[in-house]
Each structure stands twice: as structure tokens, then as C-alpha cells.
Write a protein that holds these residues in place. Structure first.
Motif, mmCIF file in Angstrom:
data_model
loop_
_atom_site.group_PDB
_atom_site.id
_atom_site.type_symbol
_atom_site.label_atom_id
_atom_site.label_comp_id
_atom_site.label_asym_id
_atom_site.label_seq_id
_atom_site.Cartn_x
_atom_site.Cartn_y
_atom_site.Cartn_z
ATOM 1 N N PRO A 124 9.828 28.118 56.308
ATOM 2 C CA PRO A 124 9.319 26.948 57.035
ATOM 3 C C PRO A 124 8.153 26.286 56.305
ATOM 4 C CG PRO A 124 8.520 28.966 58.061
ATOM 5 C CD PRO A 124 9.459 29.381 56.961
ATOM 6 N N VAL A 125 8.078 24.955 56.420
ATOM 7 C CA VAL A 125 6.904 24.266 55.889
ATOM 8 C C VAL A 125 5.754 24.546 56.854
ATOM 9 C CG1 VAL A 125 8.251 22.473 54.714
ATOM 10 C CG2 VAL A 125 7.386 22.041 57.004
ATOM 11 N N LYS A 126 4.552 24.568 56.329
ATOM 12 C CA LYS A 126 3.391 24.884 57.166
ATOM 13 C C LYS A 126 2.940 23.697 58.000
ATOM 14 C CE LYS A 126 1.597 28.752 54.535
ATOM 15 N NZ LYS A 126 0.435 29.317 53.842
ATOM 16 N N ARG A 127 3.218 22.492 57.548
ATOM 17 C CA ARG A 127 2.815 21.311 58.322
ATOM 18 C C ARG A 127 3.680 21.195 59.572
ATOM 19 N NH1 ARG A 127 5.145 17.084 53.915
ATOM 20 N NH2 ARG A 127 7.323 17.300 54.469
ATOM 21 N N THR A 171 4.098 27.326 72.570
ATOM 22 C CA THR A 171 3.914 27.559 71.143
ATOM 23 C C THR A 171 5.275 27.606 70.492
ATOM 24 O OG1 THR A 171 1.886 28.800 71.511
ATOM 25 C CG2 THR A 171 2.992 29.135 69.402
ATOM 26 N N GLY A 172 5.505 26.654 69.601
ATOM 27 C CA GLY A 172 6.739 26.646 68.834
ATOM 28 C C GLY A 172 6.566 27.531 67.617
ATOM 29 N N SER A 173 7.606 28.283 67.280
ATOM 30 C CA SER A 173 7.505 29.153 66.106
ATOM 31 C C SER A 173 8.856 29.326 65.446
ATOM 32 C CB SER A 173 6.923 30.513 66.495
ATOM 33 O OG SER A 173 7.766 31.160 67.412
ATOM 34 N N TRP A 174 8.803 29.674 64.177
ATOM 35 C CA TRP A 174 10.010 29.944 63.410
ATOM 36 C C TRP A 174 9.616 30.805 62.219
ATOM 37 C CZ3 TRP A 174 12.106 28.831 58.552
ATOM 38 C CH2 TRP A 174 13.465 29.112 58.433
ATOM 39 N N LYS A 216 5.790 32.279 55.316
ATOM 40 C CA LYS A 216 6.722 33.185 55.988
ATOM 41 C C LYS A 216 6.971 32.762 57.435
ATOM 42 C CE LYS A 216 7.526 38.036 56.933
ATOM 43 N NZ LYS A 216 8.572 38.556 56.125
ATOM 44 N N THR A 217 5.950 32.182 58.076
ATOM 45 C CA THR A 217 6.103 31.766 59.470
ATOM 46 C C THR A 217 5.473 30.393 59.696
ATOM 47 O OG1 THR A 217 4.038 32.816 60.156
ATOM 48 C CG2 THR A 217 6.041 34.137 60.343
ATOM 49 N N TRP A 218 5.899 29.744 60.777
ATOM 50 C CA TRP A 218 5.274 28.516 61.242
ATOM 51 C C TRP A 218 5.076 28.689 62.739
ATOM 52 C CZ3 TRP A 218 7.560 25.459 65.037
ATOM 53 C CH2 TRP A 218 6.848 24.308 65.375
ATOM 54 N N SER A 219 3.938 28.231 63.248
ATOM 55 C CA SER A 219 3.634 28.319 64.668
ATOM 56 C C SER A 219 2.730 27.156 65.050
ATOM 57 C CB SER A 219 2.937 29.652 64.955
ATOM 58 O OG SER A 219 2.628 29.753 66.313
ATOM 59 N N LYS A 220 3.008 26.543 66.204
ATOM 60 C CA LYS A 220 2.203 25.410 66.651
ATOM 61 C C LYS A 220 2.216 25.365 68.170
ATOM 62 C CE LYS A 220 0.381 21.159 66.435
ATOM 63 N NZ LYS A 220 -1.020 20.994 66.414
ATOM 64 N N SER A 221 1.022 25.355 68.766
ATOM 65 C CA SER A 221 0.901 25.210 70.218
ATOM 66 C C SER A 221 0.680 23.743 70.538
ATOM 67 C CB SER A 221 -0.271 26.038 70.746
ATOM 68 O OG SER A 221 -0.002 27.403 70.604
ATOM 69 N N ASP A 222 1.450 23.221 71.483
ATOM 70 C CA ASP A 222 1.351 21.806 71.816
ATOM 71 C C ASP A 222 2.050 21.576 73.153
ATOM 72 O OD1 ASP A 222 0.782 19.117 71.600
ATOM 73 O OD2 ASP A 222 1.671 18.895 69.622
#
Length: 178
Positions: free
Chosen positions: A165-168, A70-73, A102-108
Motif C-alpha cells: 500500500p502507498v502511505k498517503r 479506521t481504514g486499513s490494508w 507494509k501497512t496503511w491505516s487512516k482514521s476518518d
């Protein structure tokens, strides 16, 4: 030059009474909206390092990175907005025509490779995923009366150096040197 007083005013003054003069509503002070106005400036796109990266490698080594993670920032410089953060993020999103938060998170599963090149003064490199973010400044205004029956903007505060961070899911891979 003599002016005539009205009979009512004359009688009141002569009898020692008080005269009350009321102002018309048009000459009363103007009431301005109490809603804050936010102005977004110093807009720019930045790429911020995330928590997704390979191990370090020496120059000349090709790094392959394949990992389910999971990438996050998290936004920086925005804590100063306090309870106004949501309204400000909405205004920034409109201003940039892209949704920020406020945050961005993506599991990949991230799979990339690159060769570490020689860099002056650097002894190592690693693959690093960067995430798109928007840098900006916010100025908060309120409307106040200007003494001439008009409301004008008055600066309450200006906050600079915010990055959200952008949400996309818009990422950029590169070699980070150290």
C-alpha cells in the motif's frame, strides 16, 4: 631454441631446492562487493479493497455510508522478503516516486453514497473503499567475479506478485458486487 636460466635459479635447481613463484597482485582474483543489488520490475498500480464498506443492498437501492472508522490494508506477497523488506520497500518507493510500506491505516469519517445497479450474475452490492497500492516484482543480484578481472551481476532470486500500500491517503470508492 635454448633459453638461459638465471644463475640463482640454476643453482637452486641443481642443489635440489624448491623455487617459489609468487603471483603479482594484479593477477590475483578480483574481489567484488558483497552488497545486494535489488531490481524492481513489473510495476503497476492496483486498488485493493479495505476493511471499510457498507452493508449489502439489492440492485436499485441507494446506499449511504457515513461512519467514523479506521481504514486499513496490509501488503500481500511481501512476507517472502523477510529481513530485507525495509530495504526493498525503500527501493520500491524510489522506483514509483511514492512512499510504500507494509501497512496503511487512516482514521476518518467516511461519507459516501451510490446506487447498486443490476449486474449479470450478481444479486447484491455494497459501497467499498479501495486503497491505492503498487504491485511489483523484485530480483536480487550479487556481484561475482567473471574470471576476467570483472564483477558481473548474478541473480540470487526473483519474487513476483508483491503488492504494497502507498502511505498517503489515496482512496477510491466504488460498488463491490457479490
Amino acid at each position: 631454441m635454448r633459453r638461459a636460466l638465471s644463475p640463482v635459479l640454476s643453482a637452486t635447481l641443481l642443489s635440489g631446492g624448491a623455487v617459489a613463484i609468487s603471483a603479482s597482485p594484479a593477477s590475483a582474483g578480483i574481489v567484488c562487493s558483497n552488497s545486494p543489488i535489488y531490481s524492481i520490475s513489473d510495476k503497476h498500480t492496483v486498488w485493493k479493497a479495505t476493511n471499510v464498506h457498507s452493508d449489502w443492498a439489492k440492485p436499485g437501492v441507494t446506499i449511504s455510508y457515513a461512519k467514523n472508522k479506521t481504514g486499513s490494508w496490509t501488503a500481500t506477497g511481501t512476507a517472502q522478503f523477510g529481513t530485507e523488506a525495509g530495504v526493498i520497500f525503500a527501493k520500491v518507493s524510489t522506483s514509483f516516486s511514492v512512499s510504500v510500506g507494509k501497512t496503511w491505516s487512516k482514521s476518518d469519517t467516511w461519507t459516501y453514497s451510490a446506487t447498486v445497479k443490476k449486474q449479470s450474475g450478481k444479486s447484491k452490492g455494497r459501497l467499498m473503499m479501495y486503497h491505492e497500492a503498487k504491485g511489483f516484482s523484485v530480483t536480487k543480484y550479487r556481484l561475482v567475479p567473471n574470471g576476467q578481472q570483472k564483477c558481473v551481476k548474478s541473480k540470487v532470486w526473483k519474487k513476483t506478485g508483491a503488492v504494497a500500500p502507498v502511505k498517503r491517503n489515496n482512496n477510491l470508492w466504488g460498488v463491490q458486487y457479490g
